[in-house]
Design a protein around this motif. Structure first.
Motif, PDB file in Angstrom:
ATOM      1  N   MET A  46       1.003  -0.998  -0.199  1.00 20.79           N
ATOM      2  CA  MET A  46      -0.390   0.044   0.366  1.00 20.79           C
ATOM      3  C   MET A  46       1.063   0.858  -0.200  1.00 20.79           C
ATOM      4  SD  MET A  46      -2.655  -1.098   3.255  1.00 20.79           S
ATOM      5  CE  MET A  46      -4.342  -0.873   2.454  1.00 20.79           C
ATOM      6  N   SER A  47       0.348   2.552  -0.485  1.00 16.15           N
ATOM      7  CA  SER A  47       1.703   3.438  -0.716  1.00 16.15           C
ATOM      8  C   SER A  47       1.571   3.935   1.272  1.00 16.15           C
ATOM      9  CB  SER A  47      -0.080   4.701  -1.521  1.00 16.15           C
ATOM     10  OG  SER A  47       0.011   5.317  -0.581  1.00 16.15           O
ATOM     11  N   GLU A  48       2.579   5.027   0.898  1.00 15.14           N
ATOM     12  CA  GLU A  48       2.685   5.639   2.059  1.00 15.14           C
ATOM     13  C   GLU A  48       1.799   6.333   3.004  1.00 15.14           C
ATOM     14  OE1 GLU A  48       6.912   7.239   1.828  1.00 15.14           O
ATOM     15  OE2 GLU A  48       7.199   5.361   1.730  1.00 15.14           O
ATOM     16  N   HIS A  49       1.278   7.057   1.718  1.00 16.41           N
ATOM     17  CA  HIS A  49      -0.154   7.683   2.115  1.00 16.41           C
ATOM     18  C   HIS A  49      -1.791   7.092   2.370  1.00 16.41           C
ATOM     19  CE1 HIS A  49       2.092  11.175   1.634  1.00 16.41           C
ATOM     20  NE2 HIS A  49       3.014  10.447   0.034  1.00 16.41           N
ATOM     21  N   THR A  50      -1.891   5.751   2.011  1.00 13.58           N
ATOM     22  CA  THR A  50      -2.779   4.934   2.744  1.00 13.58           C
ATOM     23  C   THR A  50      -3.205   5.534   4.337  1.00 13.58           C
ATOM     24  OG1 THR A  50      -2.350   3.138   1.674  1.00 13.58           O
ATOM     25  CG2 THR A  50      -4.368   2.911   2.679  1.00 13.58           C
ATOM     26  N   ILE A  80      -5.447   0.600   6.614  1.00 11.95           N
ATOM     27  CA  ILE A  80      -4.135  -0.317   7.265  1.00 11.95           C
ATOM     28  C   ILE A  80      -4.323  -1.126   8.222  1.00 11.95           C
ATOM     29  CG2 ILE A  80      -1.405  -0.048   8.116  1.00 11.95           C
ATOM     30  CD1 ILE A  80      -1.153   2.553   6.544  1.00 11.95           C
ATOM     31  N   GLU A  81      -4.306  -0.704   9.232  1.00 11.48           N
ATOM     32  CA  GLU A  81      -5.548  -1.387  10.649  1.00 11.48           C
ATOM     33  C   GLU A  81      -6.043  -2.164  10.540  1.00 11.48           C
ATOM     34  OE1 GLU A  81      -2.850  -1.748  13.159  1.00 11.48           O
ATOM     35  OE2 GLU A  81      -1.734  -0.176  11.948  1.00 11.48           O
ATOM     36  N   ALA A  82      -7.173  -2.080   9.536  1.00  9.52           N
ATOM     37  CA  ALA A  82      -8.041  -3.232   9.291  1.00  9.52           C
ATOM     38  C   ALA A  82      -7.511  -4.531   8.087  1.00  9.52           C
ATOM     39  CB  ALA A  82      -9.173  -2.197   8.163  1.00  9.52           C
ATOM     40  N   THR A  83      -6.268  -4.276   8.023  1.00 10.40           N
ATOM     41  CA  THR A  83      -5.731  -5.019   6.751  1.00 10.40           C
ATOM     42  C   THR A  83      -5.240  -5.987   7.262  1.00 10.40           C
ATOM     43  OG1 THR A  83      -6.288  -3.120   4.866  1.00 10.40           O
ATOM     44  CG2 THR A  83      -4.215  -5.310   4.736  1.00 10.40           C
ATOM     45  N   ARG A  84      -4.215  -5.328   8.556  1.00 10.94           N
ATOM     46  CA  ARG A  84      -3.304  -6.182   9.120  1.00 10.94           C
ATOM     47  C   ARG A  84      -4.080  -6.652  10.348  1.00 10.94           C
ATOM     48  NH1 ARG A  84       0.596  -1.080  10.099  1.00 10.94           N
ATOM     49  NH2 ARG A  84       2.328  -1.343   8.989  1.00 10.94           N
ATOM     50  N   ASN A  85      -4.932  -6.439  11.165  1.00  8.88           N
ATOM     51  CA  ASN A  85      -5.995  -7.049  11.874  1.00  8.88           C
ATOM     52  C   ASN A  85      -6.989  -8.724  11.358  1.00  8.88           C
ATOM     53  OD1 ASN A  85      -6.030  -5.102  13.808  1.00  8.88           O
ATOM     54  ND2 ASN A  85      -8.125  -3.732  13.647  1.00  8.88           N
ATOM     55  N   TYR A  86      -6.939  -8.237   9.571  1.00 12.50           N
ATOM     56  CA  TYR A  86      -6.940  -8.929   9.125  1.00 12.50           C
ATOM     57  C   TYR A  86      -6.485 -10.484   8.821  1.00 12.50           C
ATOM     58  CZ  TYR A  86     -11.593  -7.523   7.815  1.00 12.50           C
ATOM     59  OH  TYR A  86     -12.991  -6.894   7.796  1.00 12.50           O
ATOM     60  N   GLY A  87      -4.590 -10.653   9.135  1.00 14.22           N
ATOM     61  CA  GLY A  87      -3.856 -11.557   9.200  1.00 14.22           C
ATOM     62  C   GLY A  87      -2.525 -11.146   8.392  1.00 14.22           C
ATOM     63  N   ALA A  88      -2.833  -9.730   7.879  1.00 14.02           N
ATOM     64  CA  ALA A  88      -1.276  -9.907   6.097  1.00 14.02           C
ATOM     65  C   ALA A  88      -0.528  -8.855   6.834  1.00 14.02           C
ATOM     66  CB  ALA A  88      -2.331  -9.162   5.039  1.00 14.02           C
ATOM     67  N   THR A  89       0.377  -9.125   5.917  1.00  7.51           N
ATOM     68  CA  THR A  89       1.355  -8.760   6.225  1.00  7.51           C
ATOM     69  C   THR A  89       1.692  -6.971   5.244  1.00  7.51           C
ATOM     70  OG1 THR A  89       3.054  -9.983   6.738  1.00  7.51           O
ATOM     71  CG2 THR A  89       4.320  -8.307   6.045  1.00  7.51           C
ATOM     72  N   VAL A  90       1.950  -6.112   5.697  1.00  3.37           N
ATOM     73  CA  VAL A  90       1.294  -4.300   4.870  1.00  3.37           C
ATOM     74  C   VAL A  90       2.242  -4.031   4.976  1.00  3.37           C
ATOM     75  CG1 VAL A  90       0.292  -2.971   4.698  1.00  3.37           C
ATOM     76  CG2 VAL A  90      -0.739  -4.432   5.565  1.00  3.37           C
TER      77      VAL A  90
END
Length: 317
Positions: free
Chosen positions: A88-92, A97-107
């Protein structure tokens, strides 16, 4: 659809007598803002992940996203128990970002734009040989999005038109193919933001199909160029393409929040905005509207309210 039933919601198809009266049509909203992860993207991602062989799944998946696709891929991968790495871009926005991490992905945050994040993801895929899950230009992803049309035509069999927001074209391609298979006479209308109109331009042969920049409150459909695999399907199965202004989109967002108590993002409001702005040219008795997502950055609400106030459609809100 059997691959998706354990993962996705069968979202409601809602109506409003006030909107029916205002538009002089029977209008049906497919509320994908109530989908898991808050957007339709989980359908395509889940169907793609379900098709992976065990050998492919072992290598994990990679994606690039501005937000909704990231969460869809992360959830789909977690459900199958495989690793997901999302660029993801640094401006996301932090919330996405947190929602994606909470599903278990590496961001992985990289670059100033989606394009830079996408290029970094492609390079990582070459190194790791993981499976790349494209946000729209993939037949399995399109097929997953097409399940929306299957549900809609079960829930509202009298539908004669479906209006669909268009970015890269994965959603409208899947919907158009599925809907026309069930009812060849149904009309499929795509809508883009006026400031991000690559597909519209190519469809009508009125301008560049690759844009140097895009800027719109409908960031979910802010795509610079048409898809390689999606556009031929759009050309074959889509009946019309229209554009809407930023003010049109903002008015539709405010209306949905105030009148239907539904928070929807800019891309999610685009199809309703098209009906409000172009209703006279949309000849339909039973019109379906794809509300594609609800993951909106609330800090942008004052700007959206200002745009809506300035719009000629503001009286509707």
């Amino acid at each position: 659809m059997k691959h998706l039933k354990p993962i996705i919601h069968r979202t409601p198809l809602t109506t409003s007598s006030a909107i029916n009266y205002m538009t002089e049509k029977n209008v049906y909203f497919k509320m994908e803002n109530q989908q898991k992860t808050g957007a339709f993207k989980v359908r395509g991602a889940s169907y793609k992940v379900a098709q992976l062989t065990n050998q492919e799944a072992y290598k994990g998946v990679i994606a690039a996203s501005a937000g909704n696709h990231a969460q869809g891929v992360a959830l789909a991968a977690a459900k199958r128990g495989i690793e997901a790495k999302i660029f993801m871009s640094e401006h996301t926005p932090d919330a996405k970002i947190e929602a994606t991490r909470n599903y278990g992905a590496t961001v992985v945050l990289t670059g100033d734009s989606f394009q830079e994040a996408y290029e970094a993801a492609v390079e990582e895929q070459k190194r790791s040989h993981s499976v790349f899950i494209h946000p729209f230009d993939d037949p399995d992803v399109m097929a997953g999005q097409g399940t929306i049309a299957l549900e809609m035509l079960e829930q509202g069999p009298r539908l004669d038109t479906i209006i669909v927001p268009v970015g890269g074209g994965g959603l409208i391609s899947g919907i158009a193919v599925a809907a026309k298979f069930i009812n060849p006479n149904i009309k499929i209308i795509g809508v883009q933001a006026h400031t991000a109109s690559a597909v519209y331009n190519r469809f009508h042969d009125t301008g560049p199909s690759t844009l140097s920049s895009v800027s719109t409150i409908a960031d979910g459909i802010a795509v610079k160029k048409t898809g390689i695999q999606t556009f031929p399907l759009i050309e074959k199965y889509v009946d019309d393409m229209v554009t809407v202004t930023e003010e049109d989109i903002a008015s539709a967002m405010v209306y949905m929040l105030e009148r239907k108590k539904s928070l929807i993002e800019g891309a999610g409001a685009a199809a309703f905005a098209a009906l409000l702005a172009h209703g006279e040219r949309i000849h339909s008795n039973h019109c379906g509207i794809i509300v594609s997502g609800g993951n909106m950055d609330l800090s942008r609400m004052p700007h959206i309210q200002k745009l809506a106030t300035n719009n000629h459609l503001s009286c509707l809100a």
